[in-house]
Design a protein around this motif. Structure first.
Motif, PDB file in Angstrom:
ATOM      1  N   GLN A  79       0.939  -1.245   0.062  1.00 48.95           N
ATOM      2  CA  GLN A  79       0.084   0.145   0.099  1.00 48.95           C
ATOM      3  C   GLN A  79       0.755   1.254  -0.090  1.00 48.95           C
ATOM      4  N   CYS A  80       2.022   1.119   0.385  1.00 49.35           N
ATOM      5  CA  CYS A  80       2.834   2.159   0.210  1.00 49.35           C
ATOM      6  C   CYS A  80       3.407   2.687  -1.141  1.00 49.35           C
ATOM      7  N   LYS A  81       2.989   3.917  -1.520  1.00 49.75           N
ATOM      8  CA  LYS A  81       3.102   4.085  -2.974  1.00 49.75           C
ATOM      9  C   LYS A  81       4.496   4.968  -3.247  1.00 49.75           C
ATOM     10  N   HIS A  82       4.716   5.509  -2.228  1.00 56.28           N
ATOM     11  CA  HIS A  82       5.716   6.360  -2.320  1.00 56.28           C
ATOM     12  C   HIS A  82       7.148   6.078  -2.225  1.00 56.28           C
ATOM     13  N   GLN A 101       5.120   7.689   6.547  1.00 59.12           N
ATOM     14  CA  GLN A 101       4.259   8.840   6.112  1.00 59.12           C
ATOM     15  C   GLN A 101       2.928   8.717   6.802  1.00 59.12           C
ATOM     16  N   VAL A 102       2.446   9.885   7.276  1.00 59.00           N
ATOM     17  CA  VAL A 102       1.046   9.991   7.863  1.00 59.00           C
ATOM     18  C   VAL A 102       0.341   9.697   7.020  1.00 59.00           C
ATOM     19  N   VAL A 103      -0.791   8.699   6.990  1.00 52.54           N
ATOM     20  CA  VAL A 103      -1.788   8.754   6.032  1.00 52.54           C
ATOM     21  C   VAL A 103      -3.275   9.226   6.753  1.00 52.54           C
ATOM     22  N   ALA A 104      -3.396   9.317   7.982  1.00 51.77           N
ATOM     23  CA  ALA A 104      -4.441   9.868   8.654  1.00 51.77           C
ATOM     24  C   ALA A 104      -4.163  10.436   9.901  1.00 51.77           C
ATOM     25  N   ALA A 105      -4.506  11.976  10.125  1.00 51.69           N
ATOM     26  CA  ALA A 105      -3.995  12.389  11.509  1.00 51.69           C
ATOM     27  C   ALA A 105      -5.288  12.865  12.090  1.00 51.69           C
ATOM     28  N   HIS A 106      -5.292  12.712  13.303  1.00 52.65           N
ATOM     29  CA  HIS A 106      -6.375  13.294  14.209  1.00 52.65           C
ATOM     30  C   HIS A 106      -5.558  14.007  15.360  1.00 52.65           C
ATOM     31  N   GLY A 112      -5.349  12.989  19.389  1.00 55.36           N
ATOM     32  CA  GLY A 112      -3.922  12.643  19.849  1.00 55.36           C
ATOM     33  C   GLY A 112      -3.448  11.568  19.116  1.00 55.36           C
ATOM     34  N   TRP A 113      -3.809  11.244  17.923  1.00 54.86           N
ATOM     35  CA  TRP A 113      -3.090  10.026  17.331  1.00 54.86           C
ATOM     36  C   TRP A 113      -2.808  10.159  15.879  1.00 54.86           C
ATOM     37  N   SER A 114      -2.031   9.437  15.060  1.00 54.81           N
ATOM     38  CA  SER A 114      -1.766   9.497  13.594  1.00 54.81           C
ATOM     39  C   SER A 114      -1.788   8.196  13.295  1.00 54.81           C
ATOM     40  N   LEU A 115      -2.156   7.777  12.084  1.00 53.43           N
ATOM     41  CA  LEU A 115      -2.096   6.549  11.496  1.00 53.43           C
ATOM     42  C   LEU A 115      -0.971   6.496  10.495  1.00 53.43           C
ATOM     43  N   LEU A 116       0.205   5.746  10.481  1.00 53.06           N
ATOM     44  CA  LEU A 116       1.052   5.794   9.469  1.00 53.06           C
ATOM     45  C   LEU A 116       1.096   4.876   8.239  1.00 53.06           C
ATOM     46  N   CYS A 117       1.690   5.231   7.413  1.00 54.33           N
ATOM     47  CA  CYS A 117       1.500   4.199   6.225  1.00 54.33           C
ATOM     48  C   CYS A 117       1.675   2.730   6.440  1.00 54.33           C
ATOM     49  N   ASN A 118       2.660   2.505   7.443  1.00 54.71           N
ATOM     50  CA  ASN A 118       2.833   1.097   7.847  1.00 54.71           C
ATOM     51  C   ASN A 118       2.076   0.525   8.748  1.00 54.71           C
ATOM     52  N   ALA A 119       0.784   1.256   8.791  1.00 54.23           N
ATOM     53  CA  ALA A 119      -0.375   0.817   9.913  1.00 54.23           C
ATOM     54  C   ALA A 119       0.014   1.057  11.555  1.00 54.23           C
TER      55      ALA A 119
END
Length: 66
Positions: free
Chosen positions: A5-8, A24-29, A33-40
């Protein structure tokens, strides 16, 4: 999220890598207080982590210097 899924470029480090937080961050909240990174990896603002396999990494902030 599998590595495919990592396209970069360069590819993000896997969640098992020591440099996993460099993905890389794919979803920031920030309001939650959390972020989802490209590596899950779920990265919390207190530096705690939740790995894709459910393993918890305790917060590891640097100690404050006086």
């Amino acid at each position: 999220m599998p590595d495919s899924q990592c396209k970069h470029t360069p590819k993000c480090p896997t969640a098992a890598s020591s440099d996993r937080e460099a993905a890389q961050v794919v979803a920031a909240h920030p309001e939650q207080g959390w972020s989802l990174l490209c590596n899950a990896l779920v990265l919390f603002e207190d530096t705690g982590e939740l790995l894709p396999d459910g393993q918890i990494i305790a917060p590891h902030r640097p100690l404050a210097t006086v």
